[in-house]
Design a protein around this motif. Structure first.
Motif, PDB file in Angstrom:
ATOM      1  N   PHE A  88      25.400  89.645 -45.633  1.00  0.00           N
ATOM      2  CA  PHE A  88      24.663  88.693 -46.457  1.00  0.00           C
ATOM      3  C   PHE A  88      23.452  88.100 -45.739  1.00  0.00           C
ATOM      4  O   PHE A  88      22.775  87.234 -46.302  1.00  0.00           O
ATOM      5  CB  PHE A  88      25.601  87.575 -46.919  1.00  0.00           C
ATOM      6  CG  PHE A  88      26.545  88.007 -47.995  1.00  0.00           C
ATOM      7  CD1 PHE A  88      26.116  88.121 -49.313  1.00  0.00           C
ATOM      8  CD2 PHE A  88      27.849  88.346 -47.696  1.00  0.00           C
ATOM      9  CE1 PHE A  88      26.980  88.531 -50.310  1.00  0.00           C
ATOM     10  CE2 PHE A  88      28.726  88.763 -48.688  1.00  0.00           C
ATOM     11  CZ  PHE A  88      28.285  88.853 -50.001  1.00  0.00           C
ATOM     12  N   SER A  89      23.181  88.535 -44.523  1.00  0.00           N
ATOM     13  CA  SER A  89      21.956  88.094 -43.868  1.00  0.00           C
ATOM     14  C   SER A  89      20.733  88.806 -44.448  1.00  0.00           C
ATOM     15  O   SER A  89      19.598  88.372 -44.238  1.00  0.00           O
ATOM     16  CB  SER A  89      22.033  88.347 -42.356  1.00  0.00           C
ATOM     17  OG  SER A  89      22.092  89.733 -42.070  1.00  0.00           O
ATOM     18  N   TYR A  90      20.948  89.896 -45.204  1.00  0.00           N
ATOM     19  CA  TYR A  90      19.853  90.618 -45.851  1.00  0.00           C
ATOM     20  C   TYR A  90      19.623  90.042 -47.248  1.00  0.00           C
ATOM     21  O   TYR A  90      20.561  89.968 -48.049  1.00  0.00           O
ATOM     22  CB  TYR A  90      20.155  92.107 -45.949  1.00  0.00           C
ATOM     23  CG  TYR A  90      20.154  92.818 -44.622  1.00  0.00           C
ATOM     24  CD1 TYR A  90      18.973  93.309 -44.073  1.00  0.00           C
ATOM     25  CD2 TYR A  90      21.344  93.012 -43.914  1.00  0.00           C
ATOM     26  CE1 TYR A  90      18.968  93.968 -42.849  1.00  0.00           C
ATOM     27  CE2 TYR A  90      21.355  93.668 -42.694  1.00  0.00           C
ATOM     28  CZ  TYR A  90      20.156  94.140 -42.172  1.00  0.00           C
ATOM     29  OH  TYR A  90      20.156  94.784 -40.958  1.00  0.00           O
ATOM     30  N   PRO A  91      18.390  89.654 -47.574  1.00  0.00           N
ATOM     31  CA  PRO A  91      18.110  89.071 -48.897  1.00  0.00           C
ATOM     32  C   PRO A  91      18.486  89.999 -50.052  1.00  0.00           C
ATOM     33  O   PRO A  91      18.965  89.535 -51.092  1.00  0.00           O
ATOM     34  CB  PRO A  91      16.599  88.819 -48.861  1.00  0.00           C
ATOM     35  CG  PRO A  91      16.258  88.718 -47.408  1.00  0.00           C
ATOM     36  CD  PRO A  91      17.197  89.660 -46.710  1.00  0.00           C
ATOM     37  N   THR A  92      18.265  91.309 -49.890  1.00  0.00           N
ATOM     38  CA  THR A  92      18.583  92.235 -50.980  1.00  0.00           C
ATOM     39  C   THR A  92      20.087  92.302 -51.237  1.00  0.00           C
ATOM     40  O   THR A  92      20.509  92.505 -52.375  1.00  0.00           O
ATOM     41  CB  THR A  92      18.046  93.636 -50.657  1.00  0.00           C
ATOM     42  OG1 THR A  92      18.503  94.044 -49.359  1.00  0.00           O
ATOM     43  CG2 THR A  92      16.518  93.658 -50.668  1.00  0.00           C
ATOM     44  N   ASN A  93      20.893  92.135 -50.181  1.00  0.00           N
ATOM     45  CA  ASN A  93      22.344  92.133 -50.371  1.00  0.00           C
ATOM     46  C   ASN A  93      22.788  90.900 -51.145  1.00  0.00           C
ATOM     47  O   ASN A  93      23.656  90.975 -52.016  1.00  0.00           O
ATOM     48  CB  ASN A  93      23.055  92.192 -49.018  1.00  0.00           C
ATOM     49  CG  ASN A  93      22.906  93.544 -48.341  1.00  0.00           C
ATOM     50  OD1 ASN A  93      22.176  94.410 -48.827  1.00  0.00           O
ATOM     51  ND2 ASN A  93      23.581  93.733 -47.230  1.00  0.00           N
ATOM     52  N   ARG A  94      22.190  89.765 -50.819  1.00  0.00           N
ATOM     53  CA  ARG A  94      22.512  88.554 -51.577  1.00  0.00           C
ATOM     54  C   ARG A  94      22.051  88.687 -53.022  1.00  0.00           C
ATOM     55  O   ARG A  94      22.744  88.261 -53.952  1.00  0.00           O
ATOM     56  CB  ARG A  94      21.861  87.329 -50.916  1.00  0.00           C
ATOM     57  CG  ARG A  94      22.355  87.028 -49.505  1.00  0.00           C
ATOM     58  CD  ARG A  94      21.932  85.635 -49.065  1.00  0.00           C
ATOM     59  NE  ARG A  94      20.489  85.478 -48.999  1.00  0.00           N
ATOM     60  CZ  ARG A  94      19.757  85.734 -47.923  1.00  0.00           C
ATOM     61  NH1 ARG A  94      20.337  86.181 -46.810  1.00  0.00           N
ATOM     62  NH2 ARG A  94      18.444  85.556 -47.935  1.00  0.00           N
ATOM     63  N   ALA A  95      20.895  89.311 -53.202  1.00  0.00           N
ATOM     64  CA  ALA A  95      20.334  89.443 -54.546  1.00  0.00           C
ATOM     65  C   ALA A  95      21.224  90.303 -55.443  1.00  0.00           C
ATOM     66  O   ALA A  95      21.444  89.963 -56.616  1.00  0.00           O
ATOM     67  CB  ALA A  95      18.929  90.039 -54.473  1.00  0.00           C
ATOM     68  N   ILE A  96      21.764  91.410 -54.905  1.00  0.00           N
ATOM     69  CA  ILE A  96      22.564  92.298 -55.759  1.00  0.00           C
ATOM     70  C   ILE A  96      23.883  91.639 -56.142  1.00  0.00           C
ATOM     71  O   ILE A  96      24.382  91.844 -57.252  1.00  0.00           O
ATOM     72  CB  ILE A  96      22.802  93.668 -55.082  1.00  0.00           C
ATOM     73  CG1 ILE A  96      23.491  94.627 -56.057  1.00  0.00           C
ATOM     74  CG2 ILE A  96      23.628  93.541 -53.818  1.00  0.00           C
ATOM     75  CD1 ILE A  96      22.763  94.831 -57.368  1.00  0.00           C
ATOM     76  N   VAL A  97      24.453  90.838 -55.259  1.00  0.00           N
ATOM     77  CA  VAL A  97      25.695  90.138 -55.605  1.00  0.00           C
ATOM     78  C   VAL A  97      25.442  89.138 -56.731  1.00  0.00           C
ATOM     79  O   VAL A  97      26.199  89.072 -57.707  1.00  0.00           O
ATOM     80  CB  VAL A  97      26.288  89.437 -54.370  1.00  0.00           C
ATOM     81  CG1 VAL A  97      27.445  88.527 -54.772  1.00  0.00           C
ATOM     82  CG2 VAL A  97      26.762  90.473 -53.354  1.00  0.00           C
TER      83      VAL A  97
END
Length: 271
Positions: free
Chosen positions: A13-22
């Protein structure tokens, strides 16, 4: 899971795209659940299609990360395309999508590790699902992924017996009459497929060099394995069309998004 698995990828979750997809997947889940509930269906009956929709969007993103590992935003585009497709198409077969996702990881090793014996067993078990649904080519596809893993750079041992089991399962399904009728995709879908295929070939060519590293660290991913996984994804998407054009829409979304991103990169470079 990584000590026992070579195909499980952590969601950092340190990657913005990972947070965005969740967040996006949860939004799709809530929206689809609420829309279904408004039709008068109970909470359980509404939650199931909502969860399937959210998972389909998430898996489209995950497939995008496998077919285009160097560009995180193309995977988000794949998720957005899948969410749009859900407005007109039924909920997709998330088990078949998960099966394909794991096959691609077996081949390209984006985890940085080879698939373990447990992983191979899981892939073979999941192969039974699309076979049961009548997608008889699933056996040869799984076998091809295992053979590639056993022949490409740093080959994994003992893949031929596993590939033979996948083929045997497909033969059993065939003689059991599991095959489904062949259909012809409508013209608009056919045109989209042609465009997506042409654009994705550009993505395969661009993968002659790969910057991304595996989750386990070390050097960049092996371009040969990445391109083999891309070719496997495209071949699967094409052969699945007569079986279930709508069912493989998230895979086509990932393929199309990777191609569109290559066009965007080319335009930006030539400005």
């Amino acid at each position: 899971m990584q000590p026992v698995s070579g195909i499980a990828r952590p969601l950092d979750f340190s990657y913005p795209t990972n947070r965005a997809i969740v967040i996006f997947s949860l939004a799709v889940f809530v929206t689809r659940t609420a829309a279904t509930a408004l039709t008068g269906i109970g909470i359980v009956g509404s939650t199931i299609p909502g969860a399937a929709a959210g998972l389909a969007v998430f898996l489209a993103w995950a497939l995008g990360r496998e077919v285009d590992p160097d560009h995180a935003y193309s995977a988000l585009l794949a998720a957005a395309l899948t969410a749009a497709a859900l407005l007109v198409l039924p909920v997709f077969d998330v088990i078949t999508l998960l099966w394909l996702l794991l096959l691609l990881r077996v081949v390209n090793r984006t985890t940085g590790r080879a698939a373990t014996t447990t992983d191979v067993a899981l892939v073979l078990i999941l192969t039974l699902w699309p076979l049961r649904q009548g997608f008889l080519i699933a056996g040869p596809i799984a076998a091809a992924a295992l053979i590639l893993d056993g022949t490409l750079r740093k080959p994994a041992p003992h893949r031929i017996p596993a590939a033979a089991l996948a083929l045997a399962a497909a033969a059993t399904a065939f003689f059991a009459g599991r095959g489904t009728a062949i259909t012809t995709p409508p013209l608009p879908i056919g045109i989209t497929i042609v465009v997506a295929t042409v654009l994705f070939l550009r993505a395969i060519v661009a993968s002659s060099t790969v910057r991304s590293s595996g989750d386990g660290g070390g050097g960049p991913l092996d371009p040969g394995r990445v391109r083999a996984a891309q070719a496997l994804a495209l071949a699967t998407a094409l052969v699945a069309l007569p079986w279930n054009p709508a069912g493989v829409a998230p895979l086509w979304a990932a393929v199309l998004a990777a191609g569109i991103w290559q066009v965007w990169l080319m335009i930006r470079k030539n400005r």
